[in-house]
Design a protein around this motif. Structure first.
Motif, PDB file in Angstrom:
ATOM      1  N   ILE A   2       0.852  -1.719  -0.087  1.00 48.53           N
ATOM      2  CA  ILE A   2      -0.314  -0.107  -0.559  1.00 48.53           C
ATOM      3  C   ILE A   2       1.138   1.132  -0.178  1.00 48.53           C
ATOM      4  CG2 ILE A   2      -1.612   1.227   1.307  1.00 48.53           C
ATOM      5  CD1 ILE A   2      -2.822  -1.392   2.383  1.00 48.53           C
ATOM      6  N   ILE A   3       0.330   2.256  -0.438  1.00 43.06           N
ATOM      7  CA  ILE A   3       1.832   3.395  -1.151  1.00 43.06           C
ATOM      8  C   ILE A   3       1.059   4.853  -0.269  1.00 43.06           C
ATOM      9  CG2 ILE A   3       3.096   2.498  -2.617  1.00 43.06           C
ATOM     10  CD1 ILE A   3       1.635   4.243  -4.977  1.00 43.06           C
ATOM     11  N   PHE A   4       1.635   5.727   0.384  1.00 47.31           N
ATOM     12  CA  PHE A   4       0.552   6.255   0.362  1.00 47.31           C
ATOM     13  C   PHE A   4       1.470   7.844  -0.569  1.00 47.31           C
ATOM     14  CE2 PHE A   4      -1.042   4.383   3.442  1.00 47.31           C
ATOM     15  CZ  PHE A   4      -3.284   5.514   3.958  1.00 47.31           C
ATOM     16  N   ARG A  18      -2.011   7.000  12.458  1.00 49.51           N
ATOM     17  CA  ARG A  18      -3.029   6.879  12.584  1.00 49.51           C
ATOM     18  C   ARG A  18      -3.459   5.434  12.012  1.00 49.51           C
ATOM     19  NH1 ARG A  18      -6.175  10.128  16.033  1.00 49.51           N
ATOM     20  NH2 ARG A  18      -5.360  12.403  15.978  1.00 49.51           N
ATOM     21  N   LEU A  19      -3.506   5.008  10.538  1.00 47.76           N
ATOM     22  CA  LEU A  19      -3.472   3.727  10.374  1.00 47.76           C
ATOM     23  C   LEU A  19      -3.085   2.770  11.081  1.00 47.76           C
ATOM     24  CD1 LEU A  19      -4.826   2.377   8.388  1.00 47.76           C
ATOM     25  CD2 LEU A  19      -3.151   1.959   6.583  1.00 47.76           C
ATOM     26  N   THR A  20      -1.149   2.719  11.232  1.00 46.71           N
ATOM     27  CA  THR A  20      -0.750   2.215  11.827  1.00 46.71           C
ATOM     28  C   THR A  20       0.130   1.813  12.948  1.00 46.71           C
ATOM     29  OG1 THR A  20       1.609   2.663  11.146  1.00 46.71           O
ATOM     30  CG2 THR A  20       0.219   1.174   9.122  1.00 46.71           C
ATOM     31  N   GLY A  21      -0.083   2.607  14.478  1.00 44.36           N
ATOM     32  CA  GLY A  21      -0.241   3.284  14.975  1.00 44.36           C
ATOM     33  C   GLY A  21       1.786   3.157  14.910  1.00 44.36           C
ATOM     34  N   LYS A  22       2.210   3.134  13.998  1.00 51.42           N
ATOM     35  CA  LYS A  22       3.598   3.065  14.114  1.00 51.42           C
ATOM     36  C   LYS A  22       4.175   4.866  13.565  1.00 51.42           C
ATOM     37  CE  LYS A  22       3.932  -2.006  12.645  1.00 51.42           C
ATOM     38  NZ  LYS A  22       4.194  -2.896  11.987  1.00 51.42           N
ATOM     39  N   ASP A  23       5.243   4.667  14.655  1.00 50.65           N
ATOM     40  CA  ASP A  23       6.048   6.586  14.305  1.00 50.65           C
ATOM     41  C   ASP A  23       6.991   6.652  12.758  1.00 50.65           C
ATOM     42  OD1 ASP A  23       6.349   8.325  15.496  1.00 50.65           O
ATOM     43  OD2 ASP A  23       7.717   8.524  16.757  1.00 50.65           O
ATOM     44  N   VAL A  24       6.202   7.684  12.023  1.00 52.33           N
ATOM     45  CA  VAL A  24       7.082   7.743  11.237  1.00 52.33           C
ATOM     46  C   VAL A  24       7.289   8.813  11.646  1.00 52.33           C
ATOM     47  CG1 VAL A  24       5.977   6.141  10.045  1.00 52.33           C
ATOM     48  CG2 VAL A  24       4.330   7.991   9.640  1.00 52.33           C
ATOM     49  N   LYS A  25       8.389   9.358  10.609  1.00 57.39           N
ATOM     50  CA  LYS A  25       8.927  11.025  10.573  1.00 57.39           C
ATOM     51  C   LYS A  25       7.668  11.599   9.868  1.00 57.39           C
ATOM     52  CE  LYS A  25      13.164  13.664   9.895  1.00 57.39           C
ATOM     53  NZ  LYS A  25      13.912  13.756   9.106  1.00 57.39           N
ATOM     54  N   ARG A  26       7.342  12.099  11.081  1.00 51.80           N
ATOM     55  CA  ARG A  26       6.248  13.619  11.071  1.00 51.80           C
ATOM     56  C   ARG A  26       6.704  15.100  10.988  1.00 51.80           C
ATOM     57  NH1 ARG A  26       3.549   9.864  13.691  1.00 51.80           N
ATOM     58  NH2 ARG A  26       3.107  11.653  15.561  1.00 51.80           N
ATOM     59  N   GLY A  27       6.037  16.053   9.766  1.00 59.15           N
ATOM     60  CA  GLY A  27       6.766  17.584  10.769  1.00 59.15           C
ATOM     61  C   GLY A  27       5.869  18.094   9.808  1.00 59.15           C
ATOM     62  N   GLY A  31       8.358  18.524   3.127  1.00 59.06           N
ATOM     63  CA  GLY A  31       9.558  18.108   2.526  1.00 59.06           C
ATOM     64  C   GLY A  31      10.508  16.894   3.810  1.00 59.06           C
ATOM     65  N   VAL A  32      10.327  16.564   4.974  1.00 53.18           N
ATOM     66  CA  VAL A  32      10.416  16.042   6.207  1.00 53.18           C
ATOM     67  C   VAL A  32      10.564  14.009   4.730  1.00 53.18           C
ATOM     68  CG1 VAL A  32       9.515  14.857   8.324  1.00 53.18           C
ATOM     69  CG2 VAL A  32       8.929  17.335   7.754  1.00 53.18           C
ATOM     70  N   THR A  33       9.726  13.997   4.759  1.00 49.97           N
ATOM     71  CA  THR A  33       9.665  12.407   4.137  1.00 49.97           C
ATOM     72  C   THR A  33      10.804  12.528   2.754  1.00 49.97           C
ATOM     73  OG1 THR A  33       8.523  11.682   5.336  1.00 49.97           O
ATOM     74  CG2 THR A  33       9.124  10.312   3.113  1.00 49.97           C
ATOM     75  N   ARG A  34      11.829  12.392   2.726  1.00 44.82           N
ATOM     76  CA  ARG A  34      12.658  12.718   1.398  1.00 44.82           C
ATOM     77  C   ARG A  34      12.540  11.523   0.299  1.00 44.82           C
ATOM     78  NH1 ARG A  34      16.148  17.863   2.393  1.00 44.82           N
ATOM     79  NH2 ARG A  34      14.584  18.877   3.230  1.00 44.82           N
ATOM     80  N   LYS A  35      13.190  10.130   1.115  1.00 51.54           N
ATOM     81  CA  LYS A  35      13.218   8.888   1.069  1.00 51.54           C
ATOM     82  C   LYS A  35      11.764   7.618   0.917  1.00 51.54           C
ATOM     83  CE  LYS A  35      18.356   8.262  -0.054  1.00 51.54           C
ATOM     84  NZ  LYS A  35      17.814   8.629  -1.542  1.00 51.54           N
ATOM     85  N   PRO A  36      11.494   7.331   0.062  1.00 57.09           N
ATOM     86  CA  PRO A  36      10.478   5.975   0.472  1.00 57.09           C
ATOM     87  C   PRO A  36      10.566   5.623   2.041  1.00 57.09           C
ATOM     88  CG  PRO A  36      11.326   5.276  -1.884  1.00 57.09           C
ATOM     89  CD  PRO A  36      11.891   6.788  -1.312  1.00 57.09           C
ATOM     90  N   VAL A  37       9.772   5.438   2.769  1.00 55.86           N
ATOM     91  CA  VAL A  37      10.119   4.523   4.449  1.00 55.86           C
ATOM     92  C   VAL A  37       8.596   3.841   4.307  1.00 55.86           C
ATOM     93  CG1 VAL A  37       9.663   4.887   6.811  1.00 55.86           C
ATOM     94  CG2 VAL A  37      10.480   7.169   5.331  1.00 55.86           C
ATOM     95  N   GLU A  38       9.568   2.101   4.146  1.00 50.68           N
ATOM     96  CA  GLU A  38       8.216   0.936   4.491  1.00 50.68           C
ATOM     97  C   GLU A  38       8.312   1.006   6.320  1.00 50.68           C
ATOM     98  OE1 GLU A  38      10.282  -1.940   1.938  1.00 50.68           O
ATOM     99  OE2 GLU A  38      10.496  -0.130   0.192  1.00 50.68           O
ATOM    100  N   ARG A  44       1.143  -6.715   5.829  1.00 54.05           N
ATOM    101  CA  ARG A  44       1.656  -5.971   4.106  1.00 54.05           C
ATOM    102  C   ARG A  44       2.819  -5.098   4.008  1.00 54.05           C
ATOM    103  NH1 ARG A  44      -2.950  -8.110   3.504  1.00 54.05           N
ATOM    104  NH2 ARG A  44      -3.835  -8.361   1.100  1.00 54.05           N
ATOM    105  N   LYS A  45       2.932  -4.246   3.223  1.00 53.87           N
ATOM    106  CA  LYS A  45       4.137  -3.266   3.470  1.00 53.87           C
ATOM    107  C   LYS A  45       3.236  -1.997   2.679  1.00 53.87           C
ATOM    108  CE  LYS A  45       8.203  -4.830   0.647  1.00 53.87           C
ATOM    109  NZ  LYS A  45       9.145  -4.379  -0.234  1.00 53.87           N
ATOM    110  N   VAL A  46       3.591  -1.056   3.880  1.00 52.75           N
ATOM    111  CA  VAL A  46       2.996   0.000   3.943  1.00 52.75           C
ATOM    112  C   VAL A  46       4.557   0.777   3.454  1.00 52.75           C
ATOM    113  CG1 VAL A  46       1.750   1.944   4.790  1.00 52.75           C
ATOM    114  CG2 VAL A  46       1.009   0.103   5.185  1.00 52.75           C
ATOM    115  N   VAL A  47       3.792   1.941   2.339  1.00 52.86           N
ATOM    116  CA  VAL A  47       4.624   2.711   1.752  1.00 52.86           C
ATOM    117  C   VAL A  47       4.404   4.205   2.020  1.00 52.86           C
ATOM    118  CG1 VAL A  47       6.525   3.578   0.238  1.00 52.86           C
ATOM    119  CG2 VAL A  47       5.988   1.138   0.520  1.00 52.86           C
ATOM    120  N   ASP A  48       5.666   5.229   2.907  1.00 55.23           N
ATOM    121  CA  ASP A  48       5.770   6.612   2.966  1.00 55.23           C
ATOM    122  C   ASP A  48       6.012   7.336   2.085  1.00 55.23           C
ATOM    123  OD1 ASP A  48       5.430   9.362   3.917  1.00 55.23           O
ATOM    124  OD2 ASP A  48       6.034   9.199   5.861  1.00 55.23           O
TER     125      ASP A  48
END
Length: 185
Positions: A2-4, A18-27, A31-38, A44-48
């Motif tokens: 699943i990609i966002f 919110r979906l996964t409850g897993k901490d992902v870098k947010r700001g 431009g906080v996310t600069r590379k795909p984060v899995e 399933r793999k969720v890709v930010d």
């Protein structure tokens, strides 16, 4: 998988949190996310994916490289992508799209939606920042039109889902649609 995907600073990472409850870098800045984060969620793999468009403190040439990398990632993984969640800012998407149209350009949100459809990737449009939208129905109807679809929100309730990542408003509906789209009812 699943990609966002979506513009910078529309709330992709917050929705994933919110979906996964897993901490992902947010700001708060783009431009906080600069590379795909899995991350893994429900087997399933969720890709930010990084946001496309403006990124705070990032030169325009690098922003274009990041956009190219996003497109390449999606093309190379299209057969494994079960669902794309295209996140748009419900408060500003129409204004941004119309600004691009006035310049005679295809708005990047629209182009990205069409790109995902051309690849045959099922797509949900999460219309985020619901808490800042005055008339949700009218906004989504305009988005549907701008995205080149005919009909109204009634025809696309499973595709265009208004949410507030910040406050969790209508989030269970988005979660339900993601699960149904990837695991069945």
């Amino acid at each position: 998988m699943i990609i966002f995907a979506g513009r910078s600073n529309v709330g992709k990472s917050t929705l994933i949190f919110r979906l996964t409850g897993k901490d992902v870098k947010r700001g708060k800045r783009p431009g906080v996310t600069r590379k795909p984060v899995e991350i893994n969620w429900r087997g399933r793999k969720v890709v930010d994916l990084p946001g496309f468009g403006f990124m705070s403190g990032v030169p325009k040439a690098k922003q274009e490289r990041i956009k190219t990398e996003i497109v390449r990632f999606i093309e190379e993984n299209a057969k494994d992508i079960e669902l794309a969640v295209l996140v748009v800012d419900g408060k500003s998407a129409i204004e941004i799209i119309e600004r691009w149209e006035k310049r005679g350009e295809i708005p990047i949100d629209v182009e990205f939606f069409q790109f995902l459809r051309e690849l045959g990737i099922p797509t949900i449009v999460a219309v985020n920042k619901l808490d800042k939208v005055r008339n949700v129905g009218a906004t989504i109807n305009r988005l549907i039109e701008k995205f080149g679809l005919s009909g109204t929100w009634e025809d696309y309730r499973d595709t265009f889902i208004p949410v507030s990542a910040k406050f969790g408003t209508n989030f269970e509906e988005l979660r339900r649609r993601i699960i149904e789209s990837t695991e069945g009812p």
